[in-house]
Write an enzyme that holds these catalytic residues in place. Structure first.
Site, PDB file in Angstrom:
ATOM      1  N   GLU A  42       0.876  -1.165   0.000  1.00  0.00           N
ATOM      2  CA  GLU A  42       0.000   0.000   0.000  1.00  0.00           C
ATOM      3  C   GLU A  42       0.921   1.226   0.000  1.00  0.00           C
ATOM      4  O   GLU A  42       1.814   1.319   0.852  1.00  0.00           O
ATOM      5  CB  GLU A  42      -0.892   0.010   1.250  1.00  0.00           C
ATOM      6  CG  GLU A  42      -1.847   1.186   1.201  1.00  0.00           C
ATOM      7  CD  GLU A  42      -2.820   1.259   2.365  1.00  0.00           C
ATOM      8  OE1 GLU A  42      -2.841   0.353   3.215  1.00  0.00           O
ATOM      9  OE2 GLU A  42      -3.563   2.260   2.403  1.00  0.00           O
ATOM     10  N   ARG A 272       5.557 -13.158   9.461  1.00  0.00           N
ATOM     11  CA  ARG A 272       6.067 -11.780   9.344  1.00  0.00           C
ATOM     12  C   ARG A 272       7.450 -11.702   9.945  1.00  0.00           C
ATOM     13  O   ARG A 272       7.789 -12.459  10.856  1.00  0.00           O
ATOM     14  CB  ARG A 272       5.223 -10.838  10.200  1.00  0.00           C
ATOM     15  CG  ARG A 272       3.891 -10.476   9.704  1.00  0.00           C
ATOM     16  CD  ARG A 272       3.248  -9.500  10.687  1.00  0.00           C
ATOM     17  NE  ARG A 272       3.610  -8.134  10.370  1.00  0.00           N
ATOM     18  CZ  ARG A 272       2.978  -7.424   9.450  1.00  0.00           C
ATOM     19  NH1 ARG A 272       1.993  -7.937   8.756  1.00  0.00           N
ATOM     20  NH2 ARG A 272       3.336  -6.186   9.212  1.00  0.00           N
ATOM     21  N   LYS A 282       3.780   0.770  10.124  1.00  0.00           N
ATOM     22  CA  LYS A 282       3.927   1.991   9.324  1.00  0.00           C
ATOM     23  C   LYS A 282       3.382   3.198  10.083  1.00  0.00           C
ATOM     24  O   LYS A 282       3.910   4.294   9.945  1.00  0.00           O
ATOM     25  CB  LYS A 282       3.174   1.848   8.003  1.00  0.00           C
ATOM     26  CG  LYS A 282       3.947   1.121   6.946  1.00  0.00           C
ATOM     27  CD  LYS A 282       3.240   1.306   5.604  1.00  0.00           C
ATOM     28  CE  LYS A 282       3.283   0.030   4.815  1.00  0.00           C
ATOM     29  NZ  LYS A 282       2.296   0.011   3.741  1.00  0.00           N
TER      30      LYS A 282
HETATM   31  P1  ATP Z   1      -0.181  -1.605   6.821  1.00  0.00           P
HETATM   32  O1  ATP Z   1      -0.074  -1.454   8.285  1.00  0.00           O
HETATM   33  O2  ATP Z   1      -0.223  -0.324   6.082  1.00  0.00           O
HETATM   34  O3  ATP Z   1      -1.176  -2.627   6.336  1.00  0.00           O
HETATM   35  P2  ATP Z   1       1.743  -3.481   5.923  1.00  0.00           P
HETATM   36  O4  ATP Z   1       3.027  -3.620   6.673  1.00  0.00           O
HETATM   37  O5  ATP Z   1       0.793  -4.596   5.907  1.00  0.00           O
HETATM   38  O6  ATP Z   1       1.203  -2.158   6.469  1.00  0.00           O
HETATM   39  P3  ATP Z   1       1.607  -3.417   3.058  1.00  0.00           P
HETATM   40  O7  ATP Z   1       2.068  -2.326   2.194  1.00  0.00           O
HETATM   41  O8  ATP Z   1       0.179  -3.746   3.063  1.00  0.00           O
HETATM   42  O9  ATP Z   1       2.104  -3.040   4.482  1.00  0.00           O
HETATM   43  O10 ATP Z   1       2.470  -4.715   2.811  1.00  0.00           O
HETATM   44  C1  ATP Z   1       2.850  -5.185   1.541  1.00  0.00           C
HETATM   45  C2  ATP Z   1       3.272  -6.622   1.650  1.00  0.00           C
HETATM   46  O11 ATP Z   1       4.365  -6.740   2.552  1.00  0.00           O
HETATM   47  C3  ATP Z   1       2.178  -7.513   2.176  1.00  0.00           C
HETATM   48  O12 ATP Z   1       2.139  -8.690   1.397  1.00  0.00           O
HETATM   49  C4  ATP Z   1       2.574  -7.806   3.587  1.00  0.00           C
HETATM   50  O13 ATP Z   1       2.115  -9.063   3.981  1.00  0.00           O
HETATM   51  C5  ATP Z   1       4.099  -7.740   3.506  1.00  0.00           C
HETATM   52  N1  ATP Z   1       4.653  -7.363   4.802  1.00  0.00           N
HETATM   53  C6  ATP Z   1       4.379  -6.259   5.516  1.00  0.00           C
HETATM   54  N2  ATP Z   1       5.036  -6.271   6.692  1.00  0.00           N
HETATM   55  C7  ATP Z   1       5.762  -7.407   6.724  1.00  0.00           C
HETATM   56  C8  ATP Z   1       6.657  -8.004   7.675  1.00  0.00           C
HETATM   57  N3  ATP Z   1       6.927  -7.419   8.838  1.00  0.00           N
HETATM   58  N4  ATP Z   1       7.229  -9.178   7.367  1.00  0.00           N
HETATM   59  C9  ATP Z   1       6.960  -9.776   6.187  1.00  0.00           C
HETATM   60  N5  ATP Z   1       6.136  -9.278   5.255  1.00  0.00           N
HETATM   61  C10 ATP Z   1       5.531  -8.113   5.511  1.00  0.00           C
END
Ligand code: ATP
Ligand code: MG
Length: 569
Positions: A42, A272, A282
């Protein structure tokens, strides 16, 4: 959550569980042998090391098995999204060394998603709810108790269609209406209890402007986008496990009776990345930036990809770390020290060795003629002969580290001590003869005499001298500011702490040393060069470093002093 130092030890040859699934699917000829993944950020913030883990999976697996990974911006919520983030995300992915097939935006599907929603309304599978979000939440029930149906659940199709149009007209306030899928208020999976699929947001969208007022929710956009694009393996993190049945449900609805067999996206989830002594949310990272608690998204203390880059991490070091921790189905908290170990291992092979004195004191070689200089050769990188040599200059007046001198030293202090010999790296053996102090007792100069026969490589150099010190020639160096970094937070897992995360910030996470000296050669190297300041650690020129004001960031020390310290406490 426990801190893990152990790694999944992918033993290099053994496959992780997602690779096993992909191999089996390819073997079985599913999706006509196609492999298509996507990385779906996002654009509401900069990428962090957690995203790097997802990137290494999404792009890495496509690369490994001859598939394609597309970049899809999941831009369904204009509240916090911005083009600045779109550009930064692209830059970071490329820096990590990955290449996307196409770039897509979920916002490109707004019309298709809208049409799909209209179809669901017409089929009696969605309705407009005019309750507040609190009322809707209160009716959800619990996993063991069924929810309560909304009083609006059975309103006529025509009315639903009219209100859905109204939701998108700009005439309805945010929160006054939502579109909900009509599924099952008693389903044990809470996500099936008439999930909200559209809500009103009165904010300009970074790509579609003011065209839309009603925006699809994640669950009504993600799987559908995967379907539209032909994604085969939709890989995400474990928190989406309970969403998976809904993901499948909407794809079943979307396919309109078509027999997809295996030609449909499937969602798979891995753990994660959570790291000790930092946060990955974020929202919190944004707060650190906007409240100026750090120096922007790329502050070298931030766990962001651009922060790590500015700090001096190489993309290879980041990827090495991701490889070390592996992919599992269990949440864990990974030790920051492992990230640093990966950086040391990588930078050891890559860094150019130079001399820099961070806490300088003058060293006068009293028997070396004034005005005389001598050029000596120094090896750039003992790990890589191809990196060659460079010239260093020796002279009568040098800078050395204040900590390398003791007037009265314990036995094991093999550095500069009056009456004792020590080697100056790449130069001569010198014998310390004393020091000068000011009225406060602060040492202002240290004196030594050199042995002209002891130059590295000469016969006289053979005698055993225990310590070797680094130094720079006072007239052949540049002044520089050096920034040392420590953990951003004082507690191991700030996210699990009851206190506000701001209270947990480490007040000593940044130490600025304004007056350091680096040898001329170091200052002349291209800014992106990975450096090792000998005996100290790995460093890189800061993005704001200029020839008139050199600034270096410490990436990581040579040894893991930090975990020793914390053990000693
Ligand atoms: P938000 O809090 O805005 O939802 P988010 O960390 O989920 O933040 P996204 O931009 O939706 O951010 O994430 C993009 C991709 O990165 C998704 O597939 C998510 O699963 C993956 N991702 C985000 N954070 C992690 C993490 N800590 N470890 C592994 N993958 C991650
Ligand atoms: Mg997300």
């Amino acid at each position: 959550m426990e801190v893990t130092n152990t790694t999944e030890k992918s033993e290099k040859k053994s496959l992780n569980f997602i690779e096993q699934i992909v191999e089996a699917d390819l073997k079985a000829g599913k999706n006509d042998g196609r492999l298509q993944t996507r990385f779906p950020p996002e654009p509401n913030g900069y990428l962090h090391i957690g995203h790097a883990k997802a990137i290494c999976m999404d792009f890495g697996i496509a690369q490994k098995y001859g598939g394609v990974c597309n970049l899809r911006f999941d831009d369904t919520n204009p509240q916090k999204e911005d083009n600045e983030y779109v550009e930064a995300i692209k830059e970071d992915i490329e820096w990590l060394g990955f290449h996307w097939g196409n770039i897509y935006y979920a916002s490109d599907y707004f019309q298709q998603l809208w049409d799909f929603a209209v179809r669901l309304i017409k089929e009696g599978k969605a309705y407009i709810d005019e309750q507040t979000s609190e009322q809707i939440a209160a009716q959800k029930g619990t996993p063991t108790e069924p929810g309560v149906e909304s009083p609006y659940r059975n309103r006529p199709v025509e009315e639903n269609l009219r209100l859905f149009e109204l939701m998108n007209s700009g005439e309805v306030a945010e929160g006054a209406m939502v579109l909900r899928a009509k599924i099952d208020m008693a389903n044990p999976n809470m996500h099936f209890r008439d999930p909200i699929i559209y809500r009103i947001i009165n904010k300009e969208h970074h790509r579609t402007g003011t065209k839309w007022k009603a925006y699809p929710m994640y669950d009504f956009a993600h799987g559908q986008s995967d379907y539209f694009e032909g994604v085969t393996h939709s890989i995400c993190t474990l928190e989406f496990v309970p969403h998976r049945p809904l993901y499948d449900y909407f794809i079943d609805e979307l396919k309109e009776g078509k027999d997809l067999e295996d030609h449909r996206p499937h969602q798979y989830e891995f753990n994660r990345l959570n790291l000790t002594y930092t946060v990955m949310s974020k929202r919190k990272l944004l707060a650190l930036v906007t409240e100026k608690l750090v120096d922007g998204w790329d502050d070298p203390r931030m766990p962001t990809v651009c922060g790590l880059r500015r700090r001096g991490y190489s993309p290879e070091a980041v990827r090495k770390f991701i490889d070390m921790i592996g992919y599992t189905k269990f949440d864990a908290l990974n030790d920051y020290a492992m990230l640093e170990a990966a950086a040391r291992e990588d930078l050891n092979a890559r860094a150019i060795r130079v001399s820099a004195v961070l806490n300088p004191v003058k060293l006068i070689v009293t028997n070396y003629p004034e005005g005389q200089t001598e050029e000596m050769e120094a090896i750039n990188n003992p790990e890589n002969e191809a990196d060659g040599m460079h010239t260093i200059t020796f002279s009568r007046e040098l800078w050395m580290e204040r900590d390398d001198f003791m007037e009265e030293a314990p036995k094991k202090f093999f550095r500069m001590v009056p009456g004792k010999e020590v080697r100056l790296k790449n130069a001569y053996i010198v014998k310390c003869t004393g020091c000068k102090k000011d009225e406060n007792g602060t040492i202002t100069e240290i004196y030594c005499e050199y042995d002209p026969e002891s130059k590295s490589g000469m016969a006289g150099a053979n005698r055993k001298v225990k310590g070797t010190l680094h130094w720079v020639s006072a007239n052949h160096c540049q002044k520089a500011e050096v920034r040392l970094y420590d953990r951003l937070f004082t507690v191991e897992n700030p996210s699990a702490d009851d206190r506000d995360f701001r209270e947990l910030l480490n007040p000593d996470s940044l130490t600025v040393l304004p007056t350091c000296y680096v040898e001329n050669f170091a200052a002349e190297l291209p800014a992106q060069t990975y450096l090792q300041f000998q005996r100290i650690g790995y460093f890189k020129a800061d993005t704001h470093s200029t020839p008139d004001h050199l600034v270096y960031n410490r990436t990581v020390g040579l040894k893991d002093t930090w975990s020793n310290q914390s053990k000693a406490q």
